[in-house]
Structures are given as C-alpha cells and as structure tokens.
Design a protein around this motif. Structure first.
Motif, PDB file in Angstrom:
ATOM      1  N   HIS A  29      37.099  33.561  36.813  1.00 31.78           N
ATOM      2  CA  HIS A  29      37.296  34.565  37.849  1.00 31.78           C
ATOM      3  C   HIS A  29      36.059  34.643  38.723  1.00 31.78           C
ATOM      4  O   HIS A  29      35.004  34.097  38.381  1.00 31.78           O
ATOM      5  N   LEU A  30      36.195  35.296  39.854  1.00 32.26           N
ATOM      6  CA  LEU A  30      35.047  35.636  40.682  1.00 32.26           C
ATOM      7  C   LEU A  30      34.708  37.103  40.485  1.00 32.26           C
ATOM      8  O   LEU A  30      35.592  37.922  40.207  1.00 32.26           O
ATOM      9  N   THR A  31      33.450  37.433  40.638  1.00 34.71           N
ATOM     10  CA  THR A  31      33.074  38.820  40.874  1.00 34.71           C
ATOM     11  C   THR A  31      32.520  38.867  42.296  1.00 34.71           C
ATOM     12  O   THR A  31      31.616  38.101  42.643  1.00 34.71           O
ATOM     13  N   VAL A  32      33.098  39.730  43.106  1.00 34.88           N
ATOM     14  CA  VAL A  32      32.740  39.840  44.528  1.00 34.88           C
ATOM     15  C   VAL A  32      32.231  41.246  44.775  1.00 34.88           C
ATOM     16  O   VAL A  32      33.005  42.210  44.751  1.00 34.88           O
ATOM     17  N   ASP A  33      30.935  41.359  44.959  1.00 37.25           N
ATOM     18  CA  ASP A  33      30.303  42.665  45.147  1.00 37.25           C
ATOM     19  C   ASP A  33      30.752  43.656  44.075  1.00 37.25           C
ATOM     20  O   ASP A  33      31.089  44.808  44.355  1.00 37.25           O
ATOM     21  N   GLY A  34      30.794  43.172  42.837  1.00 37.60           N
ATOM     22  CA  GLY A  34      31.145  44.010  41.703  1.00 37.60           C
ATOM     23  C   GLY A  34      32.620  44.109  41.396  1.00 37.60           C
ATOM     24  O   GLY A  34      32.996  44.721  40.398  1.00 37.60           O
ATOM     25  N   ARG A  35      33.473  43.492  42.216  1.00 39.76           N
ATOM     26  CA  ARG A  35      34.922  43.563  42.011  1.00 39.76           C
ATOM     27  C   ARG A  35      35.444  42.226  41.493  1.00 39.76           C
ATOM     28  O   ARG A  35      35.093  41.172  41.999  1.00 39.76           O
ATOM     29  N   ARG A  36      36.291  42.275  40.479  1.00 41.99           N
ATOM     30  CA  ARG A  36      36.847  41.063  39.902  1.00 41.99           C
ATOM     31  C   ARG A  36      37.977  40.525  40.776  1.00 41.99           C
ATOM     32  O   ARG A  36      38.853  41.279  41.206  1.00 41.99           O
ATOM     33  N   VAL A  37      37.954  39.207  41.014  1.00 42.03           N
ATOM     34  CA  VAL A  37      38.986  38.544  41.815  1.00 42.03           C
ATOM     35  C   VAL A  37      39.554  37.384  40.998  1.00 42.03           C
ATOM     36  O   VAL A  37      38.803  36.526  40.524  1.00 42.03           O
ATOM     37  N   GLU A  38      40.875  37.368  40.833  1.00 43.32           N
ATOM     38  CA  GLU A  38      41.541  36.316  40.074  1.00 43.32           C
ATOM     39  C   GLU A  38      41.905  35.140  40.979  1.00 43.32           C
ATOM     40  O   GLU A  38      42.043  35.276  42.201  1.00 43.32           O
ATOM     41  N   ALA A  39      42.099  33.987  40.372  1.00 48.21           N
ATOM     42  CA  ALA A  39      42.468  32.781  41.105  1.00 48.21           C
ATOM     43  C   ALA A  39      43.973  32.660  41.231  1.00 48.21           C
ATOM     44  O   ALA A  39      44.726  33.104  40.365  1.00 48.21           O
ATOM     45  N   VAL A  40      44.411  32.031  42.308  1.00 50.65           N
ATOM     46  CA  VAL A  40      45.783  31.553  42.448  1.00 50.65           C
ATOM     47  C   VAL A  40      45.739  30.065  42.154  1.00 50.65           C
ATOM     48  O   VAL A  40      45.036  29.306  42.842  1.00 50.65           O
ATOM     49  N   MET A  41      46.451  29.633  41.126  1.00 51.06           N
ATOM     50  CA  MET A  41      46.376  28.243  40.688  1.00 51.06           C
ATOM     51  C   MET A  41      47.430  27.384  41.378  1.00 51.06           C
ATOM     52  O   MET A  41      48.572  27.803  41.555  1.00 51.06           O
ATOM     53  N   ASN A  42      47.035  26.171  41.736  1.00 45.43           N
ATOM     54  CA  ASN A  42      47.939  25.167  42.298  1.00 45.43           C
ATOM     55  C   ASN A  42      47.549  23.822  41.704  1.00 45.43           C
ATOM     56  O   ASN A  42      46.703  23.111  42.231  1.00 45.43           O
ATOM     57  N   GLY A  43      48.162  23.484  40.571  1.00 46.33           N
ATOM     58  CA  GLY A  43      47.767  22.275  39.861  1.00 46.33           C
ATOM     59  C   GLY A  43      46.358  22.403  39.340  1.00 46.33           C
ATOM     60  O   GLY A  43      46.029  23.342  38.615  1.00 46.33           O
ATOM     61  N   ASP A  44      45.498  21.455  39.732  1.00 42.08           N
ATOM     62  CA  ASP A  44      44.111  21.490  39.273  1.00 42.08           C
ATOM     63  C   ASP A  44      43.203  22.222  40.247  1.00 42.08           C
ATOM     64  O   ASP A  44      41.974  22.126  40.150  1.00 42.08           O
TER      65      ASP A  44
END
Length: 217
Positions: free
Chosen positions: A70-85
């Motif tokens: 995941h990312l943390t962006v200025d303290g906020r968690r951001v999940e990924a949208v997956m497309n294959g690899d």
C-alpha cells in the motif's frame, strides 16, 4: 577445605592485552578448542529450518500470500488497483509525504541459500502520469531513490530491484503533474508467502514479517 584455584577467563592468547599479571592455569588455546564449528549453511541449517517451520505450524501459524502492499500519502493509506502484474495508485499531486510499504522476508529463512537481505517488493518498472498530458518512466536508479533499493538484478532481459519494505517517494518525482497522480508499479515477483498468526483477521495487516521467499510471478 584445601585451596583450589579456578579461572573463568577463556584464554585464547590475549592474556597480555588484558594486563593480567597472574600465571595461566592452562596453556592458551584457540576458540575452536572451546566451541563447536560455526555452521551457516548446508544440510544442518536446512534441517534446523525445517524443524522451525514445522514448529511454527504446530503452534498454529499459517502461511499467507497477502503482502500488505500500500501507499501512505500524507498519513492516509491508499490501496492499489491491480491489473495483472501492475499495481496502480492514485493520489493528489500536492502530496508531500508518500511511502510505498509492504511486508518483508529473508530468503535464507526459508530456502537453502545465504541471502539474508530483508526484501519487500520486487519492482521492474515505475511510471508516473497525471492524465493531463504529463507522464514519465522513473528509473529504479533515479537519484531521488538513491540507497533505498537493494542492488539491481536481472534475468531473461528483465531488470528489477527489491525494496526494503518502506520506499520513500519524494514529491520531486511528480513535480510536473497536475491534479491527480497515477503511480503504476510493475511487479517482477507478484506474490510472497508470509506467516500469519492463528486466528488473525483475514485482511492485509501483518502478524509477522517472516515469510517464505519463493515468489510466484
């Protein structure tokens, strides 16, 4: 009782350096005379690893493929949208404190190898775009990412680098973006295997960082 001399000091030839002005009770020896040989790999270590894995399973630990990427962006968690690899993240171009985070593992804890590095995610590509005309490929040896990856690796004309579990992405990477940034990661080894504590919730929250290093592309 009669006097009996004893000495707890392990004399391996450095008595003079300690300023000991008393006679030795026995001749100086080497460390190998007092200790078993150091073993770092081979069948003995493989057998010990197998026993530890069996013990962990017996205590209820389970193997999971959830990397908690995941990312943390200025303290906020951001999940990924997956497309294959590929893993895609979207966040504001005004973001200042961005980290790519995941669970970690050490190959030597599971495989018959001497690789004791702490590995996070294996990346072969990093791309930035804003959907308004600006896009750029970010080299994995970019100066703003210096000293955050392990050394590069390559096979079959594909190069990749491992993160260490926490990759800081400085805002200079998307300085020319406007509005929203789309960060696309290409994963060379998409899935790991991790230890989860028995009874843990079925989410991406890690119960432990040790996990198997055999990746599935």
């Amino acid at each position: 009782m009669p006097d009996a001399f004893s000495e707890s000091y392990l004399d391996v030839g450095n008595r003079a350096a300690l300023g000991l002005n008393v006679p030795a009770l026995r001749p100086a020896a080497s460390v190998s005379d007092y200790a078993r040989p150091l073993v770092e790999d081979g069948p003995v270590i493989d057998a010990i690893r197998a026993r530890l894995v069996a013990r962990a399973r017996g205590l209820g630990w389970q193997v999971s493929s959830r990397s908690n990427m995941h990312l943390t962006v200025d303290g906020r968690r951001v999940e990924a949208v997956m497309n294959g690899d590929q893993a895609c993240f979207t966040f504001p171009a005004t973001a200042q404190n961005v980290h790519l985070r995941s669970r970690t593992f050490r190959p030597a804890e599971w495989e018959s190898c001497s690789d004791t590095r702490t590995l996070g995610l294996s990346l072969s590509g990093l791309h930035i775009a804003d959907g308004l005309g600006h896009e750029a490929d970010i080299a994995l040896d970019h100066a703003n990412l210096e000293n955050q990856f392990h050394e590069g690796e390559a096979a079959d004309n594909v190069a990749w680098r491992w993160t260490r579990g926490d990759l800081h992405l400085p805002p200079e990477l998307w300085a020319n973006c406007k509005g929203q940034v789309t960060l696309t990661l290409t994963l060379q080894h998409a899935n790991g295997q991790y230890w989860d504590q028995a009874g843990a919730e079925n989410d991406d929250t890690p119960a432990g960082d040790a996990h198997m290093s055999r990746m599935q592309a």
